[in-house]
Design a protein around this motif. Structure first.
Motif: not given
Length: 70
Positions: A23-26, A29-33, A35-41, A43-51
């Motif tokens: 989970g930390c690796k994933i 990955h989202y934090l890197d994608r 640029n460190g935006d925790l809220s967006r990361a 969001y993507l961690y929970n939803n991926g790109y499709a949900f």
């Protein structure tokens, strides 16, 4: 897919240490994608790109910051 990207061993997913490390690796990955935006990361961690689950990030943030202020 994460299974291929991180070479996930599905037999170990219920091992606490393995699951947390994965989970930390994933999340990293989202934090890197983002640029460190925790809220967006988050969001993507929970939803991926499709949900679309707009309720997740506010719940995590309110829980995180309420514990930090105690």
């Amino acid at each position: 897919a994460w299974k291929d990207h991180f070479k996930i061993d599905e037999k170990r997913l219920y091992e606490i240490d393995y699951n947390i490390a994965l989970g930390c690796k994933i999340l990293r990955h989202y934090l890197d994608r983002t640029n460190g935006d925790l809220s967006r990361a988050l969001y993507l961690y929970n939803n991926g790109y499709a949900f679309n689950n707009e309720n997740y990030v506010p719940k995590v943030q309110s829980n995180m910051f309420s514990k930090m202020n105690k």
